[in-house]
Design a protein around this motif. Structure first.
Motif, PDB file in Angstrom:
ATOM      1  N   MET A   1      45.721  54.732  -7.182  1.00 29.89           N
ATOM      2  CA  MET A   1      46.600  54.744  -6.015  1.00 29.89           C
ATOM      3  C   MET A   1      47.711  55.772  -6.121  1.00 29.89           C
ATOM      4  O   MET A   1      48.789  55.605  -5.546  1.00 29.89           O
ATOM      5  CB  MET A   1      47.181  53.347  -5.811  1.00 29.89           C
ATOM      6  CG  MET A   1      46.138  52.312  -5.427  1.00 29.89           C
ATOM      7  SD  MET A   1      45.236  52.753  -3.919  1.00 29.89           S
ATOM      8  CE  MET A   1      46.533  52.627  -2.703  1.00 29.89           C
ATOM      9  N   GLY A   2      47.434  56.847  -6.821  1.00 23.08           N
ATOM     10  CA  GLY A   2      48.399  57.943  -6.854  1.00 23.08           C
ATOM     11  C   GLY A   2      49.318  57.898  -8.049  1.00 23.08           C
ATOM     12  O   GLY A   2      49.260  57.010  -8.897  1.00 23.08           O
ATOM     13  N   GLY A   3      50.220  58.877  -8.113  1.00 24.66           N
ATOM     14  CA  GLY A   3      51.116  59.025  -9.248  1.00 24.66           C
ATOM     15  C   GLY A   3      50.693  60.201 -10.111  1.00 24.66           C
ATOM     16  O   GLY A   3      49.757  60.935  -9.782  1.00 24.66           O
ATOM     17  N   THR A   4      51.389  60.384 -11.207  1.00 29.91           N
ATOM     18  CA  THR A   4      51.069  61.483 -12.120  1.00 29.91           C
ATOM     19  C   THR A   4      49.748  61.207 -12.829  1.00 29.91           C
ATOM     20  O   THR A   4      49.593  60.151 -13.446  1.00 29.91           O
ATOM     21  CB  THR A   4      52.179  61.634 -13.171  1.00 29.91           C
ATOM     22  OG1 THR A   4      53.430  61.842 -12.514  1.00 29.91           O
ATOM     23  CG2 THR A   4      51.891  62.811 -14.085  1.00 29.91           C
ATOM     24  N   PRO A   5      48.791  62.109 -12.737  1.00 30.49           N
ATOM     25  CA  PRO A   5      47.506  61.876 -13.408  1.00 30.49           C
ATOM     26  C   PRO A   5      47.692  61.822 -14.913  1.00 30.49           C
ATOM     27  O   PRO A   5      48.443  62.621 -15.483  1.00 30.49           O
ATOM     28  CB  PRO A   5      46.654  63.090 -12.986  1.00 30.49           C
ATOM     29  CG  PRO A   5      47.635  64.123 -12.556  1.00 30.49           C
ATOM     30  CD  PRO A   5      48.809  63.396 -12.011  1.00 30.49           C
ATOM     31  N   PRO A   6      47.039  60.876 -15.586  1.00 30.08           N
ATOM     32  CA  PRO A   6      47.196  60.747 -17.038  1.00 30.08           C
ATOM     33  C   PRO A   6      46.434  61.819 -17.786  1.00 30.08           C
ATOM     34  O   PRO A   6      45.482  62.408 -17.261  1.00 30.08           O
ATOM     35  CB  PRO A   6      46.605  59.358 -17.313  1.00 30.08           C
ATOM     36  CG  PRO A   6      45.594  59.156 -16.224  1.00 30.08           C
ATOM     37  CD  PRO A   6      46.142  59.852 -15.010  1.00 30.08           C
ATOM     38  N   LEU A   7      46.875  62.075 -19.017  1.00 30.19           N
ATOM     39  CA  LEU A   7      46.155  63.016 -19.879  1.00 30.19           C
ATOM     40  C   LEU A   7      44.721  62.534 -20.055  1.00 30.19           C
ATOM     41  O   LEU A   7      44.469  61.366 -20.349  1.00 30.19           O
ATOM     42  CB  LEU A   7      46.846  63.101 -21.243  1.00 30.19           C
ATOM     43  CG  LEU A   7      46.230  64.068 -22.248  1.00 30.19           C
ATOM     44  CD1 LEU A   7      46.450  65.503 -21.797  1.00 30.19           C
ATOM     45  CD2 LEU A   7      46.821  63.851 -23.638  1.00 30.19           C
ATOM     46  N   GLY A   8      43.765  63.430 -19.857  1.00 36.27           N
ATOM     47  CA  GLY A   8      42.353  63.071 -19.973  1.00 36.27           C
ATOM     48  C   GLY A   8      41.647  62.983 -18.635  1.00 36.27           C
ATOM     49  O   GLY A   8      40.414  62.926 -18.583  1.00 36.27           O
ATOM     50  N   TYR A   9      42.432  62.988 -17.552  1.00 33.08           N
ATOM     51  CA  TYR A   9      41.837  62.871 -16.215  1.00 33.08           C
ATOM     52  C   TYR A   9      42.486  63.851 -15.247  1.00 33.08           C
ATOM     53  O   TYR A   9      43.647  64.250 -15.405  1.00 33.08           O
ATOM     54  CB  TYR A   9      42.031  61.458 -15.659  1.00 33.08           C
ATOM     55  CG  TYR A   9      41.275  60.374 -16.388  1.00 33.08           C
ATOM     56  CD1 TYR A   9      39.953  60.085 -16.071  1.00 33.08           C
ATOM     57  CD2 TYR A   9      41.892  59.632 -17.394  1.00 33.08           C
ATOM     58  CE1 TYR A   9      39.258  59.082 -16.734  1.00 33.08           C
ATOM     59  CE2 TYR A   9      41.205  58.620 -18.069  1.00 33.08           C
ATOM     60  CZ  TYR A   9      39.893  58.354 -17.729  1.00 33.08           C
ATOM     61  OH  TYR A   9      39.208  57.372 -18.384  1.00 33.08           O
ATOM     62  N   ASP A  10      41.729  64.232 -14.229  1.00 32.73           N
ATOM     63  CA  ASP A  10      42.227  64.945 -13.069  1.00 32.73           C
ATOM     64  C   ASP A  10      41.988  64.067 -11.843  1.00 32.73           C
ATOM     65  O   ASP A  10      41.113  63.198 -11.867  1.00 32.73           O
ATOM     66  CB  ASP A  10      41.520  66.294 -12.891  1.00 32.73           C
ATOM     67  CG  ASP A  10      41.855  67.270 -14.002  1.00 32.73           C
ATOM     68  OD1 ASP A  10      42.999  67.234 -14.491  1.00 32.73           O
ATOM     69  OD2 ASP A  10      40.966  68.061 -14.388  1.00 32.73           O
ATOM     70  N   VAL A  11      42.774  64.285 -10.794  1.00 27.45           N
ATOM     71  CA  VAL A  11      42.584  63.533  -9.556  1.00 27.45           C
ATOM     72  C   VAL A  11      41.829  64.412  -8.567  1.00 27.45           C
ATOM     73  O   VAL A  11      42.299  65.484  -8.177  1.00 27.45           O
ATOM     74  CB  VAL A  11      43.934  63.092  -8.960  1.00 27.45           C
ATOM     75  CG1 VAL A  11      43.713  62.364  -7.638  1.00 27.45           C
ATOM     76  CG2 VAL A  11      44.675  62.181  -9.930  1.00 27.45           C
ATOM     77  N   VAL A  12      40.640  63.950  -8.179  1.00 28.82           N
ATOM     78  CA  VAL A  12      39.810  64.668  -7.203  1.00 28.82           C
ATOM     79  C   VAL A  12      39.430  63.683  -6.105  1.00 28.82           C
ATOM     80  O   VAL A  12      38.837  62.635  -6.379  1.00 28.82           O
ATOM     81  CB  VAL A  12      38.531  65.243  -7.876  1.00 28.82           C
ATOM     82  CG1 VAL A  12      37.680  65.966  -6.837  1.00 28.82           C
ATOM     83  CG2 VAL A  12      38.909  66.172  -9.021  1.00 28.82           C
ATOM     84  N   ASP A  13      39.789  64.025  -4.872  1.00 27.18           N
ATOM     85  CA  ASP A  13      39.518  63.130  -3.735  1.00 27.18           C
ATOM     86  C   ASP A  13      40.034  61.717  -4.011  1.00 27.18           C
ATOM     87  O   ASP A  13      39.353  60.715  -3.779  1.00 27.18           O
ATOM     88  CB  ASP A  13      38.002  63.093  -3.433  1.00 27.18           C
ATOM     89  CG  ASP A  13      37.475  64.434  -2.985  1.00 27.18           C
ATOM     90  OD1 ASP A  13      38.254  65.203  -2.378  1.00 27.18           O
ATOM     91  OD2 ASP A  13      36.305  64.735  -3.255  1.00 27.18           O
ATOM     92  N   ARG A  14      41.256  61.659  -4.535  1.00 28.22           N
ATOM     93  CA  ARG A  14      41.947  60.391  -4.819  1.00 28.22           C
ATOM     94  C   ARG A  14      41.215  59.525  -5.849  1.00 28.22           C
ATOM     95  O   ARG A  14      41.347  58.311  -5.867  1.00 28.22           O
ATOM     96  CB  ARG A  14      42.175  59.596  -3.522  1.00 28.22           C
ATOM     97  CG  ARG A  14      43.051  60.321  -2.506  1.00 28.22           C
ATOM     98  CD  ARG A  14      43.337  59.447  -1.311  1.00 28.22           C
ATOM     99  NE  ARG A  14      44.192  60.136  -0.347  1.00 28.22           N
ATOM    100  CZ  ARG A  14      44.614  59.601   0.801  1.00 28.22           C
ATOM    101  NH1 ARG A  14      44.249  58.357   1.120  1.00 28.22           N
ATOM    102  NH2 ARG A  14      45.387  60.275   1.624  1.00 28.22           N
ATOM    103  N   LYS A  15      40.451  60.160  -6.693  1.00 29.56           N
ATOM    104  CA  LYS A  15      39.756  59.440  -7.760  1.00 29.56           C
ATOM    105  C   LYS A  15      40.024  60.121  -9.097  1.00 29.56           C
ATOM    106  O   LYS A  15      40.224  61.336  -9.163  1.00 29.56           O
ATOM    107  CB  LYS A  15      38.238  59.402  -7.488  1.00 29.56           C
ATOM    108  CG  LYS A  15      37.852  58.548  -6.290  1.00 29.56           C
ATOM    109  CD  LYS A  15      36.337  58.487  -6.141  1.00 29.56           C
ATOM    110  CE  LYS A  15      35.941  57.600  -4.959  1.00 29.56           C
ATOM    111  NZ  LYS A  15      34.463  57.491  -4.824  1.00 29.56           N
ATOM    112  N   LEU A  16      40.061  59.306 -10.168  1.00 30.47           N
ATOM    113  CA  LEU A  16      40.242  59.856 -11.503  1.00 30.47           C
ATOM    114  C   LEU A  16      38.913  60.367 -12.039  1.00 30.47           C
ATOM    115  O   LEU A  16      37.944  59.612 -12.171  1.00 30.47           O
ATOM    116  CB  LEU A  16      40.792  58.771 -12.449  1.00 30.47           C
ATOM    117  CG  LEU A  16      42.236  58.330 -12.236  1.00 30.47           C
ATOM    118  CD1 LEU A  16      42.603  57.238 -13.228  1.00 30.47           C
ATOM    119  CD2 LEU A  16      43.199  59.503 -12.365  1.00 30.47           C
ATOM    120  N   ILE A  17      38.888  61.659 -12.337  1.00 30.30           N
ATOM    121  CA  ILE A  17      37.683  62.298 -12.879  1.00 30.30           C
ATOM    122  C   ILE A  17      38.016  62.819 -14.276  1.00 30.30           C
ATOM    123  O   ILE A  17      39.030  63.496 -14.468  1.00 30.30           O
ATOM    124  CB  ILE A  17      37.231  63.469 -11.977  1.00 30.30           C
ATOM    125  CG1 ILE A  17      37.021  62.990 -10.535  1.00 30.30           C
ATOM    126  CG2 ILE A  17      35.975  64.109 -12.535  1.00 30.30           C
ATOM    127  CD1 ILE A  17      35.950  61.937 -10.383  1.00 30.30           C
TER     128      ILE A  17
END
Length: 447
Positions: free
Chosen positions: A168-184
């Motif tokens: 649901m948003g916020g700073t993406p954590p180390l290890g992931y990127d946010v693509v189309d509002r999903k953690l990839i």
């Protein structure tokens, strides 16, 4: 001439205030703020026969919520009201000025104090009448109610989405990127995460893990900003490592207010690896003897000691064979590891003994005794010999005091202690010595 003077007296200077909550559309040639302003100006023109004229200043807040008063144009408007430059404040709707009943009440109070009227164009409200005030209060109550209900709906939707495992948003954590509002998973960063967990299991130390990561050239997540600058990409600290190790996000879960739910994203760490790390963390926590006994016997120099690079020295303790060992450690060492600290770990007993001995010598100095006596002269209670005797008494009874009392007296005696390789330097709080002198002579009751 008398008629002309009457007209000038009846002139009412009108200011139009506009507000839009979001910045969306503000770049357009004609936006919501323009529409509000046109409506306000048209209303002022319709009241021209009443002497209403538009002031040249524009008070437009684009991209500011009506839920608080932190708005530049509103602050400027209120300053002009207080300066007597405005007679009437005109808005498109009441909630453009404020959505908070409490804030609106404060605004109206200022308006009344400076005899300024308030008009809402589309609602035909005027605060000069009691009925207008009543209607405005009722309207704002409903506006605030609607805002709170909307907030509850958003929170409920947020929780429901979290329970479904959505990011649901916020700073993406180390290890992931946010693509189309999903953690990839970011495979390059995922390597760092797995290495952190692996290294911690080997070392069982957050600081050593941070040092190894930094030595390998790994850094925290790089976060490009809209202004072109970059946040993050810093060296790992003990705290940063701890937060990563404690995050269940890496085993494929999404958290919300302490509760965790199965997430839509792919896990980077196997559950058994995370469980092993959690067991080590809990074991370290129980073995780290900053326990209740240590808290009941606080280090009385806490908050007074500073290293050569202005870093605070923090009290800590360990237990070995049933015996408590207290230390003061550099905040830099706790954060980055001991090899980055300008000072080694300092045994508490040694530094506390050194400080007390240093204070004993200071309190025996003739200039300290004389200055203290001078400060007590107005009270006409003690002579110089009594002051000397009282300060000597403090030196004798210090070791008999409880740590809490030692700390209280330390606050009266000392403002700061600088610790360096060659020794210590103490900044004495001269103003506190007379209080202690009186206490030792029985003028003030000891707690």
């Amino acid at each position: 001439m008398a008629k002309s003077k009457s007209k000038i007296k009846d002139i009412k200077r009108c200011a139009v205030y506009t507000r839009k909550s979001s910045e969306e559309g503000l770049e357009q040639e004609f936006n919501s703020l323009h529409a509000q302003r046109e409506a306000g100006e048209a209303y002022i023109t319709s009241q021209k026969q009443e002497g209403w004229i538009l002031v040249p200043d524009e008070y437009d807040d684009g991209g500011f919520s009506g839920g608080n008063m932190e708005r530049p144009a509103l602050q400027r408007l209120m300053k002009d009201v207080e300066a007597g430059k405005i007679d009437v404040v005109v808005v498109y709707k009441v909630d453009r000025l404020s959505r908070s009943l409490a804030d609106f009440a404060r605004l109206v109070e200022v308006f009344d104090k400076h005899q300024v009227s308030f008009v809402a164009v589309t609602q035909q409200f005027n605060t000069t009448s009691s009925m207008g005030r009543l209607t405005l209060n009722i309207l704002l109550s409903f506006a605030q109610f609607e805002r709170e209900v909307t907030g509850e709906r958003i929170r409920d939707k947020f929780l429901l989405s979290k329970k479904k495992g959505k990011w649901m948003g916020g700073t993406p954590p180390l290890g992931y990127d946010v693509v189309d509002r999903k953690l990839i998973p970011n495979e390059g960063e995922a390597v760092i995460i797995r290495e952190i967990f692996k290294t911690f299991i080997e070392t069982r130390s957050q600081i050593e893990t941070a040092e190894r990561m930094n030595d390998m050239g790994f850094r925290t997540k790089r976060l490009p900003r809209k202004d072109g600058k970059v946040a993050g990409s810093k060296k790992f600290t003990r705290t940063a490592i701890y937060k990563l190790l404690k995050s269940r996000l890496y085993i494929g879960e999404i958290g919300h207010k302490g509760e965790w739910y199965p997430g839509e994203h792919k896990a980077l760490i196997k559950l058994e690896v995370w469980a092993k790390v959690e067991a080590i963390l809990q074991g370290n926590s129980s073995n780290r003897q900053t326990d209740s006994r240590h808290r009941r016997s606080p280090s009385f120099l806490r908050g007074f000691l500073f290293g050569p690079e202005q870093e605070a020295l923090i009290p800590t303790a360990t237990r070995s064979k049933g015996k408590l060992h207290r230390y003061y450690v550099s905040s830099m060492a706790r954060k980055h590891g001991h090899k980055h600290s300008p000072l080694p770990t300092v045994p508490a007993k040694e530094i506390e003994f050194l400080v007390v001995e240093h204070l004993r010598d200071l309190l025996k100095q003739p200039e300290i005794i004389f200055t203290t006596w001078q400060m007590l002269t107005d009270q006409e209670t003690l002579n110089e010999d009594q002051v000397r005797e009282a300060l000597n008494d403090l030196s004798d009874i210090w070791n008999l005091l409880f740590p809490e009392e030692q700390r209280r007296l330390m606050k009266l005696l000392v403002s700061r202690i600088d610790v360096h390789q060659q020794g210590i330097s103490i900044r004495v709080n001269q103003e506190g010595i007379p209080t202690i002198t009186n206490e030792l002579q029985g003028e003030v009751t000891w707690p």
